[in-house]
Each structure stands twice: as C-alpha cells, then as structure tokens.
Write a protein that holds these residues in place. Structure first.
Motif, short mmCIF file in Angstrom:
data_model
loop_
_atom_site.label_atom_id
_atom_site.label_comp_id
_atom_site.label_asym_id
_atom_site.label_seq_id
_atom_site.Cartn_x
_atom_site.Cartn_y
_atom_site.Cartn_z
N HIS A 187 0.85 -1.20 0.00
CA HIS A 187 0.00 0.00 0.00
C HIS A 187 0.88 1.24 0.00
O HIS A 187 1.56 1.54 0.98
N GLU A 231 -7.66 2.95 -3.59
CA GLU A 231 -8.06 2.68 -2.22
C GLU A 231 -9.51 3.14 -2.03
O GLU A 231 -9.83 4.28 -2.30
N SER A 238 -8.42 -2.84 -2.32
CA SER A 238 -7.62 -2.34 -1.20
C SER A 238 -8.50 -1.42 -0.38
O SER A 238 -9.01 -0.41 -0.89
N HIS A 280 -6.17 -2.32 4.53
CA HIS A 280 -5.02 -1.45 4.77
C HIS A 280 -5.00 -0.92 6.21
O HIS A 280 -6.03 -0.57 6.77
#
Length: 273
Positions: A12, A101, A135, A160
């Motif tokens: 990430h 994300e 994610s 994450h």
C-alpha cells in the motif's frame, strides 16, 4: 559468496503523490536496491488516475484505481457520483490489478456516512464485475465494511492499516482478505495492533508503508509529518518480523507471497493478453 537480498512488496503506497514529485526516480531506485521487489500504488481520486497510470508505466507498479472516502464525504470532498462511471471506464481501459483505495472513514470530521457508503458499494460492484481484489480503507468502520463485503462479494484483497479487533480480523480473513501492517505497528505502545500481528495467520499478513503517510517509529512520533517512503519498507518489515518472532527473510517471503496470491489472477491474465 554473494549475499542474497531479501525481497519485499509494499502492499500500500501512494507513489504518485506530489510528495515524491522532486525525487520519484531516486526513491524507486533506492527502494529497489534495498530489496523492494514491487510497489502497490493506489491513487485516491479520478483526478489522480492519469498520473498513477504514468507511474505504473514508468516503474511497473501494481496499480489500483479507486475513490478514497476522504474525497467523498470529508471537508475537502469534491467527488461527484458521476465519477463512479469514470472509474469504471478507467478500469475497462487500463486493466488495473485491483480497485482501491476505497472504503469508509468514520473518523474524519463532518463525514457523510450515507454518501461514503454509496460510493463504497458502487466501487465494490465494479470490483465484482471485473473480478478484481480491493484495497480497503478501514478507519472506525470495520463492521460497516464487513456488512457491504458480505452483500457485494469480491475476490478478496487487502485491509489497509488494519486496527480492528481479533474477531473483526477473523471475519475479514474469512472473506479472503490479508491485513496490512506498517509504521504504526513499529511503535512499542501500539500493543493491540502488535498483538494482532502476532496472532493472525501468517498467510493473511502483508507489509505496507502507506507512503508518504504513517511514518514508522524510527522517523519520529506517531503524529510526525516526516515523509514516509517505500525505501523504508525493508526496515519496517524487519521490525514487524521481530514482533512476529520470525526471521526477516521468512517474514518477507511469506508476506511477498501473500501479495502475489491476491493479485496473481490479474497478473497472469495480463501476461497472456
């Protein structure tokens, strides 16, 4: 005898962020020399997609496209619902390895929960339609995230900077997710996160920087504004391996394999195109 370099994957990162505009080539070169085999790069808004695409082309990043909840419902929000259609177009054309994300953030002031949840659900549908992992941004929103994941099934992904409970972690794992650990877990006072890192199956652990954010303990305090970087991933990984009670080499091999497993089907399909 040649020493074999331990290889890591940053699961990430925001390599396309303006923080790296002055020295991005140098950062990537130094990270590679230190043993960072790949970087998962995640832009957070449609305005960032073009730059992220160029970053992918130049550095070979594993790349996701998504609309971050901070751009949806916080004080600086400027995402329109039409942007979901833009995201779908980018995914269709660019064939990223994941969606992200994306997620929910119930920590930010004056958040609009309804708007966040609408964007999140619509982006999960895109991930489902293209059979892509996601994610996830999960801040004070674990149970709400799980509710949506059970309703709109995707092929797993990464949670994450995970800081939920052991019970919530188990639910994410059941749904095919690996949990991301990074700078926060390097602080001895982060006892609950470090305990979770020790307890969950190693097959569900990945390492991340979230660069330029969430700097590790050796860069200052938890609230430090010092720029984080994928260059620091091996040092972060070594500290997390110590928390886990593993050798750095074994921890790196396991976490690297976990990232590759999550994005493997996408990488294989692209190699065959």
């Amino acid at each position: 005898m040649v020493r074999q370099l331990t290889m890591w994957i940053d699961s990430h990162c925001h390599l396309d962020a303006p923080d790296f505009d002055a020295d991005r080539d140098e950062v990537v070169a130094q990270a590679s020399a230190a043993g960072v085999a790949a970087i998962v790069n995640l832009p957070g808004h449609v305005d960032h997609f073009a730059k992220a695409s160029k970053t992918r082309e130049r550095y070979g990043c594993i790349t996701g496209f998504g609309i971050h909840p901070m751009w949806v419902a916080g004080p600086s929000a400027h995402s329109a619902r039409e942007h979901v259609a833009v995201l779908r177009e980018w995914v269709q054309r660019e064939k990223p390895e994941l969606i992200g994300e994306i997620g929910l953030d119930f920590f930010i002031p004056d958040f609009n929960q309804e708007e966040q949840e609408w964007f999140f659900a619509e982006q999960l549908k895109i991930a489902r339609d293209f059979d892509l992992p996601v994610s996830l941004h999960v801040r004070r929103s674990q149970d709400h995230i799980l509710k949506h994941l059970r309703r709109i099934r995707v092929c797993g992904g990464f949670a994450h900077a995970f800081n939920g409970s052991a019970q919530q972690a188990a639910e994410f794992i059941k749904l095919g997710f690996c949990l991301g650990f990074g700078g926060t877990a390097t602080f001895p006072q982060a006892q609950r996160i470090r305990a979770l890192l020790r307890e969950i199956p190693i097959a569900n652990v990945v390492v991340e920087t979230d660069a330029p954010d969430i700097p590790p303990s050796f860069l200052g305090t938890m609230s430090s504004r010092t720029r984080n970087s994928p260059v620091y991933l091996p040092q972060i990984g070594q500290m997390l391996a110590e928390v886990r009670g593993m050798s750095p080499a074994a921890f790196a091999a396991a976490t690297t394999a976990n990232v590759r497993r999550i994005v493997a089907s996408r990488l294989v399909s692209q190699e065959g195109d």
